[in-house]
Design a protein around this motif. Sequence first.
Motif, mmCIF file in Angstrom:
data_model
loop_
_atom_site.group_PDB
_atom_site.id
_atom_site.type_symbol
_atom_site.label_atom_id
_atom_site.label_comp_id
_atom_site.label_asym_id
_atom_site.label_seq_id
_atom_site.Cartn_x
_atom_site.Cartn_y
_atom_site.Cartn_z
ATOM 1 N N TYR A 92 0.489 -1.407 0.069
ATOM 2 C CA TYR A 92 -0.389 0.015 0.036
ATOM 3 C C TYR A 92 1.257 1.334 -0.113
ATOM 4 O O TYR A 92 0.979 2.216 -0.630
ATOM 5 C CB TYR A 92 -0.696 0.243 1.309
ATOM 6 C CG TYR A 92 -2.122 1.202 1.502
ATOM 7 C CD1 TYR A 92 -3.130 1.360 0.341
ATOM 8 C CD2 TYR A 92 -1.785 2.490 2.657
ATOM 9 C CE1 TYR A 92 -3.555 1.980 0.229
ATOM 10 C CE2 TYR A 92 -2.610 3.070 2.772
ATOM 11 C CZ TYR A 92 -3.602 2.981 0.973
ATOM 12 O OH TYR A 92 -4.615 4.439 1.812
ATOM 13 N N GLU A 93 1.535 1.202 0.776
ATOM 14 C CA GLU A 93 2.978 2.365 0.483
ATOM 15 C C GLU A 93 3.445 2.833 -0.734
ATOM 16 O O GLU A 93 4.042 3.559 -0.946
ATOM 17 C CB GLU A 93 4.193 2.069 1.907
ATOM 18 C CG GLU A 93 3.237 1.974 3.280
ATOM 19 C CD GLU A 93 4.554 2.689 4.329
ATOM 20 O OE1 GLU A 93 4.967 1.384 4.282
ATOM 21 O OE2 GLU A 93 3.623 2.152 5.286
ATOM 22 N N ASN A 94 4.068 1.416 -1.236
ATOM 23 C CA ASN A 94 4.339 1.469 -2.346
ATOM 24 C C ASN A 94 3.227 2.214 -4.017
ATOM 25 O O ASN A 94 4.049 2.783 -4.192
ATOM 26 C CB ASN A 94 5.180 0.126 -2.979
ATOM 27 C CG ASN A 94 5.511 -0.095 -4.136
ATOM 28 O OD1 ASN A 94 6.514 0.717 -4.310
ATOM 29 N ND2 ASN A 94 5.607 -0.942 -5.329
ATOM 30 N N TYR A 95 2.328 1.776 -3.505
ATOM 31 C CA TYR A 95 1.613 2.116 -4.317
ATOM 32 C C TYR A 95 1.181 4.265 -3.668
ATOM 33 O O TYR A 95 1.328 4.674 -5.257
ATOM 34 C CB TYR A 95 -0.465 1.665 -4.176
ATOM 35 C CG TYR A 95 -1.462 2.258 -4.336
ATOM 36 C CD1 TYR A 95 -2.458 2.337 -5.209
ATOM 37 C CD2 TYR A 95 -2.069 3.884 -3.067
ATOM 38 C CE1 TYR A 95 -3.536 3.188 -5.754
ATOM 39 C CE2 TYR A 95 -3.362 3.981 -3.795
ATOM 40 C CZ TYR A 95 -3.833 3.760 -4.789
ATOM 41 O OH TYR A 95 -4.798 4.874 -5.303
ATOM 42 N N LEU A 96 0.522 4.358 -2.941
ATOM 43 C CA LEU A 96 0.901 5.290 -2.569
ATOM 44 C C LEU A 96 2.395 6.183 -3.517
ATOM 45 O O LEU A 96 2.391 7.495 -3.945
ATOM 46 C CB LEU A 96 0.926 6.015 -1.512
ATOM 47 C CG LEU A 96 -0.201 5.909 -0.898
ATOM 48 C CD1 LEU A 96 -0.789 5.985 0.568
ATOM 49 C CD2 LEU A 96 -1.832 6.430 -1.631
ATOM 50 N N ARG A 97 3.326 6.327 -3.071
ATOM 51 C CA ARG A 97 5.051 6.387 -3.774
ATOM 52 C C ARG A 97 4.827 6.683 -4.932
ATOM 53 O O ARG A 97 5.358 7.648 -5.372
ATOM 54 C CB ARG A 97 5.785 5.329 -2.879
ATOM 55 C CG ARG A 97 7.184 5.894 -3.425
ATOM 56 C CD ARG A 97 9.127 5.600 -3.113
ATOM 57 N NE ARG A 97 8.425 4.103 -3.439
ATOM 58 C CZ ARG A 97 8.550 3.390 -4.890
ATOM 59 N NH1 ARG A 97 8.890 4.681 -5.645
ATOM 60 N NH2 ARG A 97 7.767 2.096 -5.202
ATOM 61 N N ILE A 147 1.627 11.516 -10.060
ATOM 62 C CA ILE A 147 1.000 12.955 -10.495
ATOM 63 C C ILE A 147 1.565 14.171 -9.019
ATOM 64 O O ILE A 147 0.990 15.417 -10.311
ATOM 65 C CB ILE A 147 0.056 12.406 -9.233
ATOM 66 C CG1 ILE A 147 -0.510 11.484 -10.474
ATOM 67 C CG2 ILE A 147 -1.113 13.775 -9.062
ATOM 68 C CD1 ILE A 147 -1.748 10.372 -9.676
ATOM 69 N N GLY A 148 2.052 13.665 -8.397
ATOM 70 C CA GLY A 148 3.035 14.905 -7.938
ATOM 71 C C GLY A 148 3.150 15.348 -6.287
ATOM 72 O O GLY A 148 1.935 13.834 -6.146
ATOM 73 N N ALA A 149 4.123 15.447 -4.989
ATOM 74 C CA ALA A 149 4.027 15.363 -4.252
ATOM 75 C C ALA A 149 2.628 15.436 -3.556
ATOM 76 O O ALA A 149 2.731 15.062 -2.179
ATOM 77 C CB ALA A 149 5.615 16.066 -3.876
ATOM 78 N N ASP A 150 2.104 16.466 -3.598
ATOM 79 C CA ASP A 150 1.213 17.047 -2.719
ATOM 80 C C ASP A 150 -0.544 16.388 -2.986
ATOM 81 O O ASP A 150 -1.413 16.486 -2.563
ATOM 82 C CB ASP A 150 0.565 18.835 -2.906
ATOM 83 C CG ASP A 150 0.158 18.831 -4.477
ATOM 84 O OD1 ASP A 150 0.787 17.601 -5.642
ATOM 85 O OD2 ASP A 150 -0.383 20.493 -4.976
ATOM 86 N N PHE A 151 -0.598 14.681 -3.969
ATOM 87 C CA PHE A 151 -1.260 14.190 -4.546
ATOM 88 C C PHE A 151 -1.877 13.602 -2.917
ATOM 89 O O PHE A 151 -0.462 12.594 -3.142
ATOM 90 C CB PHE A 151 -1.266 13.587 -5.351
ATOM 91 C CG PHE A 151 -2.486 13.088 -6.329
ATOM 92 C CD1 PHE A 151 -3.462 13.547 -7.044
ATOM 93 C CD2 PHE A 151 -2.623 11.432 -5.698
ATOM 94 C CE1 PHE A 151 -4.473 12.769 -6.961
ATOM 95 C CE2 PHE A 151 -3.435 10.475 -6.449
ATOM 96 C CZ PHE A 151 -4.637 11.330 -7.114
ATOM 97 N N SER A 152 -2.732 12.805 -2.685
ATOM 98 C CA SER A 152 -3.637 12.354 -2.104
ATOM 99 C C SER A 152 -4.790 10.975 -2.745
ATOM 100 O O SER A 152 -5.124 11.843 -2.397
ATOM 101 C CB SER A 152 -3.665 12.806 -0.286
ATOM 102 O OG SER A 152 -4.240 12.039 0.282
#
Length: 67
Positions: free
Chosen positions: A13-18, A24-29
């Motif tokens: 899951y952490e890899n997916y978010l990374r 898309i960009g560091a501010d994307f959540s």
Amino acid sequence: MGEAECIRLTKAYENYLRKLREKIGADFSAPYGVTGTVASAFGSDGGADQWTMPLSAALMEKLGILY
């Protein structure tokens, strides 16, 4: 589900978010997946909601999220 499987899922899951943040960009959540609108194609008008989930359907079944 054992501790080792939980650790593996957490890392996946952490890899997916990374990967999303890299593309898309560091501010994307997107902790619960990515949504969008289906584009028109192949004679279809499109416009439907589309979801990309961070976990596979098989894994969500295993976790009891899907039945």
